[in-house]
Write an enzyme that holds these catalytic residues in place. Structure first.
Site, PDB file in Angstrom:
ATOM      1  N   TRP A 115      14.450  -3.080 -21.613  1.00 11.64           N
ATOM      2  CA  TRP A 115      14.159  -3.550 -20.252  1.00 11.64           C
ATOM      3  C   TRP A 115      14.583  -2.520 -19.210  1.00 11.64           C
ATOM      4  CZ3 TRP A 115      15.839  -6.673 -24.197  1.00 11.64           C
ATOM      5  CH2 TRP A 115      15.123  -7.850 -24.443  1.00 11.64           C
TER       6      TRP A 115
ATOM      7  N   HIS B  15      22.908 -16.561 -29.132  1.00 11.19           N
ATOM      8  CA  HIS B  15      22.106 -17.448 -30.005  1.00 11.19           C
ATOM      9  C   HIS B  15      22.965 -18.461 -30.756  1.00 11.19           C
ATOM     10  CE1 HIS B  15      17.878 -15.479 -30.216  1.00 11.19           C
ATOM     11  NE2 HIS B  15      18.343 -15.525 -28.998  1.00 11.19           N
TER      12      HIS B  15
ATOM     13  N   ARG C 126      23.711 -10.683 -28.254  1.00  6.04           N
ATOM     14  CA  ARG C 126      22.653 -11.622 -28.624  1.00  6.04           C
ATOM     15  C   ARG C 126      23.129 -12.617 -29.689  1.00  6.04           C
ATOM     16  NH1 ARG C 126      16.737 -11.748 -30.983  1.00  6.04           N
ATOM     17  NH2 ARG C 126      15.833 -13.022 -29.333  1.00  6.04           N
TER      18      ARG C 126
HETATM   19 FE1  CCH Z   1      17.237 -12.293 -24.814  1.00 14.12          FE
HETATM   20  N1  CCH Z   1      15.748 -11.582 -26.002  1.00 14.12           N
HETATM   21  N2  CCH Z   1      16.060 -13.844 -24.261  1.00 14.12           N
HETATM   22  N3  CCH Z   1      18.773 -13.094 -23.772  1.00 14.12           N
HETATM   23  N4  CCH Z   1      18.426 -10.805 -25.487  1.00 14.12           N
HETATM   24  C1  CCH Z   1      15.781 -10.446 -26.765  1.00 14.12           C
HETATM   25  C2  CCH Z   1      16.818  -9.547 -26.851  1.00 14.12           C
HETATM   26  C3  CCH Z   1      18.036  -9.713 -26.220  1.00 14.12           C
HETATM   27  C4  CCH Z   1      14.764 -14.062 -24.642  1.00 14.12           C
HETATM   28  C5  CCH Z   1      14.064 -13.339 -25.594  1.00 14.12           C
HETATM   29  C6  CCH Z   1      14.522 -12.183 -26.178  1.00 14.12           C
HETATM   30  C7  CCH Z   1      18.743 -14.231 -23.027  1.00 14.12           C
HETATM   31  C8  CCH Z   1      17.600 -14.958 -22.702  1.00 14.12           C
HETATM   32  C9  CCH Z   1      16.372 -14.783 -23.310  1.00 14.12           C
HETATM   33  C10 CCH Z   1      19.743 -10.604 -25.105  1.00 14.12           C
HETATM   34  C11 CCH Z   1      20.540 -11.485 -24.408  1.00 14.12           C
HETATM   35  C12 CCH Z   1      20.079 -12.657 -23.819  1.00 14.12           C
HETATM   36  C13 CCH Z   1      14.540 -10.316 -27.467  1.00 14.12           C
HETATM   37  C14 CCH Z   1      14.199  -9.190 -28.420  1.00 14.12           C
HETATM   38  C15 CCH Z   1      13.758 -11.376 -27.108  1.00 14.12           C
HETATM   39  C16 CCH Z   1      12.345 -11.663 -27.565  1.00 14.12           C
HETATM   40  C17 CCH Z   1      14.725  -9.469 -29.841  1.00 14.12           C
HETATM   41  C18 CCH Z   1      14.413  -8.338 -30.780  1.00 14.12           C
HETATM   42  O1  CCH Z   1      13.223  -8.060 -30.985  1.00 14.12           O
HETATM   43  O2  CCH Z   1      15.361  -7.747 -31.319  1.00 14.12           O
HETATM   44  C19 CCH Z   1      14.222 -15.178 -23.888  1.00 14.12           C
HETATM   45  C20 CCH Z   1      12.819 -15.726 -24.036  1.00 14.12           C
HETATM   46  C21 CCH Z   1      15.210 -15.607 -23.050  1.00 14.12           C
HETATM   47  C22 CCH Z   1      15.190 -16.688 -22.021  1.00 14.12           C
HETATM   48  O3  CCH Z   1      14.163 -17.243 -21.671  1.00 14.12           O
HETATM   49  C23 CCH Z   1      20.087 -14.572 -22.626  1.00 14.12           C
HETATM   50  C24 CCH Z   1      20.458 -15.815 -21.812  1.00 14.12           C
HETATM   51  C25 CCH Z   1      20.913 -13.604 -23.120  1.00 14.12           C
HETATM   52  C26 CCH Z   1      22.410 -13.468 -23.037  1.00 14.12           C
HETATM   53  C27 CCH Z   1      23.142 -14.035 -22.111  1.00 14.12           C
HETATM   54  C28 CCH Z   1      20.185  -9.304 -25.567  1.00 14.12           C
HETATM   55  C29 CCH Z   1      21.545  -8.657 -25.309  1.00 14.12           C
HETATM   56  C30 CCH Z   1      19.097  -8.738 -26.271  1.00 14.12           C
HETATM   57  C31 CCH Z   1      19.041  -7.366 -26.921  1.00 14.12           C
HETATM   58  C32 CCH Z   1      19.337  -7.449 -28.401  1.00 14.12           C
HETATM   59  C33 CCH Z   1      19.238  -6.123 -29.109  1.00 14.12           C
HETATM   60  O4  CCH Z   1      19.236  -6.156 -30.347  1.00 14.12           O
HETATM   61  O5  CCH Z   1      19.182  -5.064 -28.475  1.00 14.12           O
END
Ligand code: CCH
Length: 288
Positions: free
Chosen positions: A187, A48, A44
């Site tokens: 998820w 970002h 992430r």
């Molecule tokens: Fe995401 N993401 N993401 N995401 N994401 C969150 C967590 C992860 C969105 C929202 C969220 C991508 C696209 C999107 C990861 C990778 C990717 C969370 C939870 C939200 C909300 C954050 C928390 O509470 O810690 C949205 C909206 C979109 C698109 O519309 C894309 C693209 C990627 C990478 C290629 C990953 C990995 C996580 C898990 C992080 C963790 O701490 O476990």
């Protein structure tokens, strides 16, 4: 020339593999976090850092690592990413010649590969920039929105529908945290292993609104232990997106191939490379 230089030190492919190996070692070592791995939060961080890119103004992207500075680090979307940045500090201390911006994307690559994902070819060339290069808030996606928002945000970076769906498959990894985004839960059943499970669950499970006081999110009706964000559900509500969800749910090799291609592109957005795509390094995965 590609690679970091500090004084007379010029990093080789072997030097970058050493950085990779150190991150992989720390991933195993520091398993007392979340579901047993910093891998997802490292992915992430890399996303970002890169996803702030604006193709029209050629601003943002992984070059610069401007999330180190308060204005960008404090953007709501970046809540919790300090855990990932702090995890990488000992690596930066051990290999001071690497830029933070190269380190963060390399760590994303390492995390994906070590969590059994596809090989993600990577090349160095990012330079850290100062606070003046912080991007404005609002460039990263808002999970409460729909398909129009996804197309606006990822279209701004230069991605098409197919690429948007492939990238979203990263949500087979990790979880939402109530103290970060406000959302809650993973998820998929194996949040520290990269699979196409996210797409299979989207296709096969029945999803309903979770009844709680938190932000609107979906839960699976069979176990009520998994979640989907409104933006995740938009991928099956929209016909054009859904075609790709179906393809990736059916064939994990196709997903891995297209995910690798698109995340290479994501991590390179806006980077002023002097090297060519042929200079990319395919890092060796650790033996277990
Ligand atoms: Fe995401 N993401 N993401 N995401 N994401 C969150 C967590 C992860 C969105 C929202 C969220 C991508 C696209 C999107 C990861 C990778 C990717 C969370 C939870 C939200 C909300 C954050 C928390 O509470 O810690 C949205 C909206 C979109 C698109 O519309 C894309 C693209 C990627 C990478 C290629 C990953 C990995 C996580 C898990 C992080 C963790 O701490 O476990």
């Amino acid at each position: 020339s590609s690679g970091e230089t500090q004084g007379i030190f010029k990093a080789t492919k072997d030097d970058y593999q050493k950085v990779y190996d150190e991150i992989a070692r720390l991933l195993v070592d520091k398993d007392d976090y979340d579901d047993g791995s910093y891998g997802p939060v490292l992915v992430r961080l890399a996303w970002h850092a890169s996803g702030t890119y604006d193709a029209a103004t050629k601003t943002g992207g992984s070059n610069g690592a401007t999330m180190r500075f308060a204005p960008e680090g404090d953007h709501g979307a970046n809540a919790g990413l300090k855990h990932a940045r702090d995890f990488l500090e000992p690596v930066k201390a051990k290999f001071p010649w690497i830029s933070y911006s190269d380190l963060w994307t390399l760590a994303g690559v390492c995390a994906i590969q070590e969590m059994q994902g596809p090989i993600i070819p990577w090349r160095p060339g990012r330079q850290d920039r100062d606070v003046a290069f912080c991007t404005p808030d609002g460039r990263l996606p808002d999970a409460s929105k729909d398909q129009n928002h996804i197309r606006a945000i990822f279209g701004r970076m230069g991605f098409d529908d197919r690429e948007m769906v492939a990238l979203s498959g990263a949500h087979s990894l990790g979880r939402c945290h109530t103290d970060r985004s406000g959302y809650d839960g993973p998820w998929a059943f194996s949040p520290t292993v990269m699979t196409n499970e996210y797409f299979r669950l989207l296709m096969d499970e029945k999803w309903g609104w979770k009844k709680w006081n938190g932000p609107a999110q979906y839960e699976d009706q069979s176990t009520k232990s998994l979640m989907m964000l409104p933006t995740d559900m938009a991928l099956i509500k929209d016909k054009e997106f859904k075609k790709h969800v179906e393809r990736y749910a059916k064939d994990s090799q196709v997903f891995f191939k297209e995910f690798s291609d698109v995340i290479v592109k994501l991590f390179e957005l806006g980077v002023p490379f002097e090297s060519t795509p042929e200079d990319r390094i395919s890092f060796k995965v650790s033996d277990d």
